[in-house]
Scaffold this active site. Structure first.
Site: not given
Ligand code: NAD
Ligand code: DAU
Length: 356
Positions: A36, A134-136, A162, A166
């Site tokens: 959270l 992610t595709d990034e 980021y 990943k």
């Protein structure tokens, strides 16, 4: 019985995945493990929080001891790992938090799963560690070659803190398969949109700003291209891949739905205007071109034909329908947006957590 930890289940995509699994598989035990952070919001799961096959555990994925103990207590057979710091702009300001959660957190989950599953007589049999990426991680595509898309073979070339975090976590997941034989799967998905997305991301931020007639900060010239997928289609893909995906494989997930930012922004403006009863396009003057995002990737586009071919998944919604549903949801749930933007939701889960 299947007992699955879904990490990041109080976030945007995670809440859709938790809802789908809790409702569709009443005989599974679904444990939503979430710290959270600012992005986690239990209000997203109010409709399923009392279901008997659901449990929420507030924990940090970096907390190895807690995760290991939870795996023992719940006899965990699978992990679907979505928890992450997910916003590129935040990663530019605070890369350490991204390395900690996305890299060290993933490693601590992997290690807890390894030690627990290897302690069992059947070891990795019937187990699964599914990492959502992610595709990034693939970097950026050129505008001059619209025919080129990211495939599962595209070389990693991340540009932002980021995407670097990943990419690193993806490598750790694959390394745990190659080194220890852990049954892992990785998927790389394009931009998601839909209900419950935190309003720092393009679409919910702009819907909220249009409603309040606030400026819409378009980075650079608005020419960057993203490939948009409705979040429930992503959750459906995760369900199929969790159950039918081949161990050690990678699957790309995308919408075959590329849009220039400026075009998507104009579509959102027109849709919000129409649904609010304003003249369509009346709020175009809110568009404000601002300094570009540092290292802003020009184009992402996913080739998800492997997933279609091998597991029979395809996007179910046309973009126009998805955007209409999305805009309508945010306009109908203004209270959700207001609570998030005012921080009241934090009080909601603090009270709720006290009562557990
Ligand atoms: P989000 O930011 O909305 O939610 C992230 C969730 O993770 C939150 O509930 C947060 O509380 C939780 N979390 C963060 N740090 C944690 C920690 N240390 N321990 C436990 N929980 C923690 O993110 P999202 O957009 O739903 O993305 C979910 C996953 O999907 C991420 O891994 C992201 O990289 C990936 N992804 C997102 C998109 C997209 O368009 N949003 C596309 C492809 C892949
Ligand atoms: O491609 C998948 C990724 O999509 C996920 O891995 C990320 O977690 C998710 O946040 C998303 O990343 P983007 O950076 O593409 O999403 P964002 O909504 O931040 O921005 C979408 C595009 O809009 C991008 O080109 C930047 C631009 N933008 C964004 C914001 C917030 C603006 O022009 N103005 C803005 O205010």
């Amino acid at each position: 019985m299947k007992s699955i930890i879904i990490t990041g289940g109080a976030g945007f995509i995670g809440s859709h995945v938790v809802r789908l699994f809790v409702n569709k598989y009443p005989d599974y035990r679904i444990i939503n493990l979430d710290k959270l952070t600012y992005a986690g919001n239990l209000v997203n799961l109010k409709d399923i929080e009392d279901k008997p096959n659901y449990r929420f555990v507030r924990a940090d994925i970096c907390d190895f001891d807690t995760i290991y103990a939870l795996m023992q207590e719940e006899h965990v057979t699978g992990i679907i790992h979505l928890a992450a710091e997910s916003h590129v702009d935040r990663s530019i300001k605070d890369p350490f938090t991204f390395a900690r959660t996305n890299v060290m957190g993933t490693l601590s989950l992997l290690q807890a799963a390894k030690l627990y599953w290897e302690s069992l007589p059947e070891k990795y049999e019937g187990k699964r560690f599914y990492h959502i990426s992610t595709d990034e991680v693939y970097g950026a595509l050129e505008l001059e070659h619209p025919e080129i898309l990211f495939t599962e073979e595209t070389k990693y070339n991340p540009h932002s803190p980021y995407s670097a975090s990943k990419a690193s976590s993806d490598h750790f997941v694959r390394a745990f398969h190659d080194t220890y034989g852990m049954p892992t799967i990785v998927t790389n998905c394009s931009n998601n949109y839909g209900p419950y997305q935190f309003p720092e991301k393009l679409i919910p931020l702009f819907i909220n700003n249009i409603r309040h007639r606030k400026p819409l900060p378009v980075y650079g010239k608005g020419e960057n291209i993203r490939d948009w997928l409705f979040v429930e289609d992503h959750a459906r893909a995760i369900d199929i891949i969790y159950h039918k995906g081949v161990i050690a494989e990678t699957y790309n997930i995308g919408g075959f739905n590329e849009w220039k930012n400026i075009d998507i922004i104009k579509t959102v403006i027109k849709t919000v205007d129409r649904l609010l009863g304003r003249p369509e396009g009346a709020d175009m003057d809110l568009i404000t071109f601002v300094t570009d995002r540092a290292g802003h990737d020009l184009r992402y586009a996913i080739d998800s034909r492997k997933l279609q071919r091998e597991l029979g998944w395809e996007p179910s919604l046309q973009f126009e329908e998805g955007i209409e549903r999305t805009v309508r949801w945010y306009l109908d749930n203004q209270e959700w947006l207001d609570n998030i933007t005012s921080g009241d939701y934090e009080k909601y889960y603090e009270d709720m957590y006290k009562n557990r």
